[in-house]
Design a protein around this motif. Structure first.
Motif, PDB file in Angstrom:
ATOM      1  N   GLY A   1       0.853  -1.201   0.035  1.00 59.66           N
ATOM      2  CA  GLY A   1       0.116  -0.031   0.041  1.00 59.66           C
ATOM      3  C   GLY A   1       0.904   1.284   0.193  1.00 59.66           C
ATOM      4  O   GLY A   1       0.201   2.322  -0.508  1.00 59.66           O
ATOM      5  N   MET A   2       1.922   1.247   0.478  1.00 61.06           N
ATOM      6  CA  MET A   2       2.900   2.524   0.555  1.00 61.06           C
ATOM      7  C   MET A   2       3.353   2.711  -0.746  1.00 61.06           C
ATOM      8  O   MET A   2       3.054   3.887  -1.195  1.00 61.06           O
ATOM      9  CB  MET A   2       4.005   2.077   1.315  1.00 61.06           C
ATOM     10  CG  MET A   2       3.726   1.856   2.994  1.00 61.06           C
ATOM     11  SD  MET A   2       5.112   1.390   4.097  1.00 61.06           S
ATOM     12  CE  MET A   2       6.231   2.959   3.997  1.00 61.06           C
ATOM     13  N   GLY A   3       3.801   1.849  -1.745  1.00 56.95           N
ATOM     14  CA  GLY A   3       4.170   2.134  -3.018  1.00 56.95           C
ATOM     15  C   GLY A   3       3.059   2.419  -3.870  1.00 56.95           C
ATOM     16  O   GLY A   3       2.867   3.420  -4.716  1.00 56.95           O
ATOM     17  N   TYR A   4       1.873   1.974  -3.543  1.00 61.19           N
ATOM     18  CA  TYR A   4       0.526   2.040  -4.333  1.00 61.19           C
ATOM     19  C   TYR A   4       0.090   3.576  -4.180  1.00 61.19           C
ATOM     20  O   TYR A   4      -0.203   4.408  -4.961  1.00 61.19           O
ATOM     21  CB  TYR A   4      -0.392   1.144  -3.965  1.00 61.19           C
ATOM     22  CG  TYR A   4      -1.701   1.292  -4.733  1.00 61.19           C
ATOM     23  CD1 TYR A   4      -1.948   0.423  -5.650  1.00 61.19           C
ATOM     24  CD2 TYR A   4      -2.933   2.066  -4.315  1.00 61.19           C
ATOM     25  CE1 TYR A   4      -3.245   0.731  -6.400  1.00 61.19           C
ATOM     26  CE2 TYR A   4      -3.973   2.207  -4.823  1.00 61.19           C
ATOM     27  CZ  TYR A   4      -4.243   1.632  -5.906  1.00 61.19           C
ATOM     28  OH  TYR A   4      -5.319   1.572  -6.824  1.00 61.19           O
ATOM     29  N   ASP A   5       0.169   4.078  -2.812  1.00 65.02           N
ATOM     30  CA  ASP A   5      -0.438   5.434  -2.438  1.00 65.02           C
ATOM     31  C   ASP A   5       0.551   6.327  -3.063  1.00 65.02           C
ATOM     32  O   ASP A   5       0.252   7.600  -3.270  1.00 65.02           O
ATOM     33  CB  ASP A   5      -0.337   5.462  -1.044  1.00 65.02           C
ATOM     34  CG  ASP A   5      -1.654   4.618  -0.291  1.00 65.02           C
ATOM     35  OD1 ASP A   5      -2.539   4.139  -1.042  1.00 65.02           O
ATOM     36  OD2 ASP A   5      -1.723   4.660   0.905  1.00 65.02           O
ATOM     37  N   ALA A   6       1.959   5.997  -3.127  1.00 67.05           N
ATOM     38  CA  ALA A   6       3.116   6.942  -3.767  1.00 67.05           C
ATOM     39  C   ALA A   6       2.598   7.257  -4.763  1.00 67.05           C
ATOM     40  O   ALA A   6       2.629   8.639  -5.725  1.00 67.05           O
ATOM     41  CB  ALA A   6       4.329   6.662  -3.290  1.00 67.05           C
ATOM     42  N   VAL A   7       2.564   6.374  -5.735  1.00 67.39           N
ATOM     43  CA  VAL A   7       2.456   6.384  -7.343  1.00 67.39           C
ATOM     44  C   VAL A   7       1.054   7.336  -7.621  1.00 67.39           C
ATOM     45  O   VAL A   7       0.894   8.424  -8.298  1.00 67.39           O
ATOM     46  CB  VAL A   7       2.455   5.030  -7.784  1.00 67.39           C
ATOM     47  CG1 VAL A   7       2.130   5.484  -9.391  1.00 67.39           C
ATOM     48  CG2 VAL A   7       3.818   4.652  -7.944  1.00 67.39           C
ATOM     49  N   ARG A   8      -0.051   6.836  -6.690  1.00 66.02           N
ATOM     50  CA  ARG A   8      -1.336   7.486  -6.977  1.00 66.02           C
ATOM     51  C   ARG A   8      -1.382   9.024  -6.637  1.00 66.02           C
ATOM     52  O   ARG A   8      -1.840   9.831  -7.423  1.00 66.02           O
ATOM     53  CB  ARG A   8      -2.313   6.895  -6.257  1.00 66.02           C
ATOM     54  CG  ARG A   8      -2.618   5.325  -6.387  1.00 66.02           C
ATOM     55  CD  ARG A   8      -3.474   5.327  -7.811  1.00 66.02           C
ATOM     56  NE  ARG A   8      -4.550   5.871  -7.677  1.00 66.02           N
ATOM     57  CZ  ARG A   8      -5.578   5.888  -8.694  1.00 66.02           C
ATOM     58  NH1 ARG A   8      -5.279   5.288  -9.930  1.00 66.02           N
ATOM     59  NH2 ARG A   8      -6.930   6.435  -8.471  1.00 66.02           N
ATOM     60  N   HIS A   9      -0.249   9.442  -5.475  1.00 72.62           N
ATOM     61  CA  HIS A   9      -0.196  10.695  -5.250  1.00 72.62           C
ATOM     62  C   HIS A   9       0.405  11.536  -6.206  1.00 72.62           C
ATOM     63  O   HIS A   9       0.179  12.618  -6.698  1.00 72.62           O
ATOM     64  CB  HIS A   9       0.496  10.967  -3.773  1.00 72.62           C
ATOM     65  CG  HIS A   9       0.385  12.433  -3.325  1.00 72.62           C
ATOM     66  ND1 HIS A   9      -0.428  13.109  -3.182  1.00 72.62           N
ATOM     67  CD2 HIS A   9       1.655  13.163  -3.058  1.00 72.62           C
ATOM     68  CE1 HIS A   9      -0.133  14.318  -2.664  1.00 72.62           C
ATOM     69  NE2 HIS A   9       1.201  14.189  -2.487  1.00 72.62           N
ATOM     70  N   PHE A  10       1.425  10.965  -6.725  1.00 68.56           N
ATOM     71  CA  PHE A  10       2.218  11.685  -7.836  1.00 68.56           C
ATOM     72  C   PHE A  10       1.366  11.836  -9.038  1.00 68.56           C
ATOM     73  O   PHE A  10       1.306  12.712  -9.768  1.00 68.56           O
ATOM     74  CB  PHE A  10       3.522  10.869  -8.338  1.00 68.56           C
ATOM     75  CG  PHE A  10       4.658  10.712  -7.224  1.00 68.56           C
ATOM     76  CD1 PHE A  10       5.090  11.962  -6.780  1.00 68.56           C
ATOM     77  CD2 PHE A  10       5.520   9.561  -7.097  1.00 68.56           C
ATOM     78  CE1 PHE A  10       6.066  11.947  -5.863  1.00 68.56           C
ATOM     79  CE2 PHE A  10       6.382   9.739  -6.062  1.00 68.56           C
ATOM     80  CZ  PHE A  10       6.856  10.872  -5.449  1.00 68.56           C
ATOM     81  N   TYR A  11       0.627  10.994  -9.518  1.00 68.98           N
ATOM     82  CA  TYR A  11      -0.527  10.951 -10.753  1.00 68.98           C
ATOM     83  C   TYR A  11      -1.304  12.157 -10.269  1.00 68.98           C
ATOM     84  O   TYR A  11      -1.453  13.012 -11.332  1.00 68.98           O
ATOM     85  CB  TYR A  11      -1.053   9.580 -11.006  1.00 68.98           C
ATOM     86  CG  TYR A  11      -1.751   9.420 -12.048  1.00 68.98           C
ATOM     87  CD1 TYR A  11      -1.149   9.379 -13.287  1.00 68.98           C
ATOM     88  CD2 TYR A  11      -3.247   9.957 -11.961  1.00 68.98           C
ATOM     89  CE1 TYR A  11      -1.887   9.239 -14.469  1.00 68.98           C
ATOM     90  CE2 TYR A  11      -3.951   9.818 -13.151  1.00 68.98           C
ATOM     91  CZ  TYR A  11      -3.343   9.393 -14.573  1.00 68.98           C
ATOM     92  OH  TYR A  11      -4.056   9.498 -15.440  1.00 68.98           O
ATOM     93  N   ARG A  12      -1.886  12.057  -9.165  1.00 67.70           N
ATOM     94  CA  ARG A  12      -2.923  13.213  -9.014  1.00 67.70           C
ATOM     95  C   ARG A  12      -2.150  14.769  -8.846  1.00 67.70           C
ATOM     96  O   ARG A  12      -2.852  15.813  -9.268  1.00 67.70           O
ATOM     97  CB  ARG A  12      -3.388  13.060  -7.532  1.00 67.70           C
ATOM     98  CG  ARG A  12      -4.290  11.938  -7.516  1.00 67.70           C
ATOM     99  CD  ARG A  12      -5.295  11.967  -6.193  1.00 67.70           C
ATOM    100  NE  ARG A  12      -4.389  11.846  -4.719  1.00 67.70           N
ATOM    101  CZ  ARG A  12      -4.210  10.644  -4.244  1.00 67.70           C
ATOM    102  NH1 ARG A  12      -4.378   9.635  -4.923  1.00 67.70           N
ATOM    103  NH2 ARG A  12      -3.573  10.537  -3.431  1.00 67.70           N
TER     104      ARG A  12
END
Length: 425
Positions: free
Chosen positions: A241-252
């Motif tokens: 979930g850490m890696g998932y959240d990081a990429v999603r935040h960068f995308y936003r």
């Protein structure tokens, strides 16, 4: 209040089962009939849930054989659980829980198994004549502050619930003169009411130690994220979930060229963080993301030539970087400084750490971080989960730890400088 269909609630309950660690990759999942009987739902409801799980890549259907779990199903289930909004269905009390309820006793002695740190010291009682097999009454000295807070909170919560705690310290790296076997024998003859394990190593190490308890259908709670095939209840570390959240935040924030820096070690929590990045980048909601993954060392000389060229190329270099270990910045930070790259003006950065200032990025001020919510809260969660298991009330098999994202200004929207003064690496 939002309304939810019955099959959505059932789906969340099935995701909880998948995330728990009871199953292995490729193993057959519950049959349609068993799901209907366990959660008291009709066949069309079960069919709807299974089709949804197949569509999300967690299950594959096999004609006349049932459903089988795909590779990586556990991490995907953990991510989907965090998005689920429907309430879970109450399942029938399992045979294991009924067996415990029939014993009719509350409280008792519980075992707390701790993986040894390099500086951990056994208490005099635990290191005595029983060779560590009987368990100590005092928390071993020299443990890391996080483990000490977690274990201390667990013990205090157990005392409130009428439990007495025995501490076991095992070495995951070496046999240590048959110590694991003595612990196993102590658990077998100790008359314990259950156990909690704080584990960082492979489930292959902890499995033989827990066998006396799981064979007797006693409740076991494990703090780990790799307990596939263990008949236990888990508090999942959810590094995916850490890696998932990081990429999603960068995308936003508008970033499409994202780089992940990971250590050369093969430890599972680093691999899971990278896997979370890959899962996020492959989702339909993150179209156009170009994800690059590099393994580097923690020194300036440990940065491969390919990584140097990657950041030096003005056309293809990333605009956002996710670092899975803060020590890697000792190598990456000086490289960025030599190339004249600034945080967050040229590079937006998120680091896996609980600290705000990083080695190698001293000039960048505070950095955005992600970490898991460990410490005293986890100890209390483990104790309450064990008490609920003892009472036959714990129907969920996996509890996910929250990912804490501290935003400190090192991630900027693409195309404009961060607000305020731009920091130079």
């Amino acid at each position: 209040m939002a309304s939810h269909f019955l099959h959505e609630s059932l789906t969340r309950s099935l995701l909880r089962e998948m995330a728990s660690g009871v199953f292995r990759d490729g193993q057959r999942f519950y049959s349609l009939r068993k799901i209907g009987r366990q959660w008291r739902v009709s066949e069309p409801t079960v069919t709807g849930s299974l089709r949804w799980l197949v569509g999300r890549g967690l299950l594959r259907m096999s004609a006349r054989r049932g459903c089988f779990l795909t590779t990586g199903f556990q991490q995907r289930a953990q991510l989907l659980l965090r998005k689920a909004r429907a309430p879970e269905l109450a399942a029938a009390v399992s045979l294991e829980q009924k067996a415990w309820l029939l014993q009719g006793e509350r409280g008792g002695v519980v075992a707390l198994l701790l993986e040894s740190d390099a500086n951990a010291v056994l208490t005099a009682e635990e290191a005595g004549s029983e060779g560590g097999g009987g368990g100590g009454r005092e928390l071993p000295a020299g443990l890391s502050s996080t483990v000490s807070r977690c274990a201390g909170a667990f013990a205090r919560e157990c005392e409130r619930g009428g439990f007495e705690v025995r501490y076991f310290l095992y070495d995951a790296e070496r046999e240590d003169g048959g110590r694991r076997e003595r612990i196993r024998a102590g658990l077998e003859r100790g008359g314990f009411a259950g156990a909690v394990v704080f584990c960082r190593s492979s489930h292959r190490v902890i499995r033989p130690l827990l066998e006396p308890l799981t064979r007797g259908r006693l409740p076991v709670v494990i703090l780990y994220d790799d307990c596939q095939g263990l008949p236990v209840h888990s508090i999942s570390l959810n590094n995916t979930g850490m890696g998932y959240d990081a990429v999603r935040h960068f995308y936003r924030m508008g970033h499409r060229r994202i780089t992940v820096l990971a250590p050369r070690s093969s430890e599972k929590h680093h691999r899971d963080r990278v896997r979370g990045c890959v899962l996020a980048a492959s989702e339909g909601g993150c179209r156009g993301v170009i994800l690059s993954v590099f393994k580097i060392g923690g020194r300036a000389g440990g940065v491969p030539v390919a990584v140097r060229r990657h950041f030096a190329n003005r056309v293809t270099r990333p605009t956002a970087v996710f670092v899975t270990l803060s020590g890697l910045l000792r190598g990456a930070g000086p490289l960025w400084e030599r190339l004249g790259l600034e945080v967050p003006g040229d590079l937006s950065v998120i680091v896996c750490s609980s600290k705000s200032r990083m080695p190698g990025l001293e000039g960048a001020g505070s950095v955005d971080t992600m970490h898991l919510d460990l410490g005293a809260r986890v100890g209390r969660m483990a104790a309450r989960q064990l008490q609920r298991l003892q009472a036959g009330e714990a129907l969920e098999k996996s509890v996910l730890l929250d990912v804490v994202h501290k935003r400190r200004g090192s991630v900027a929207k693409l195309g404009r400088k961060s607000e305020g003064r731009k920091s130079k690496v």
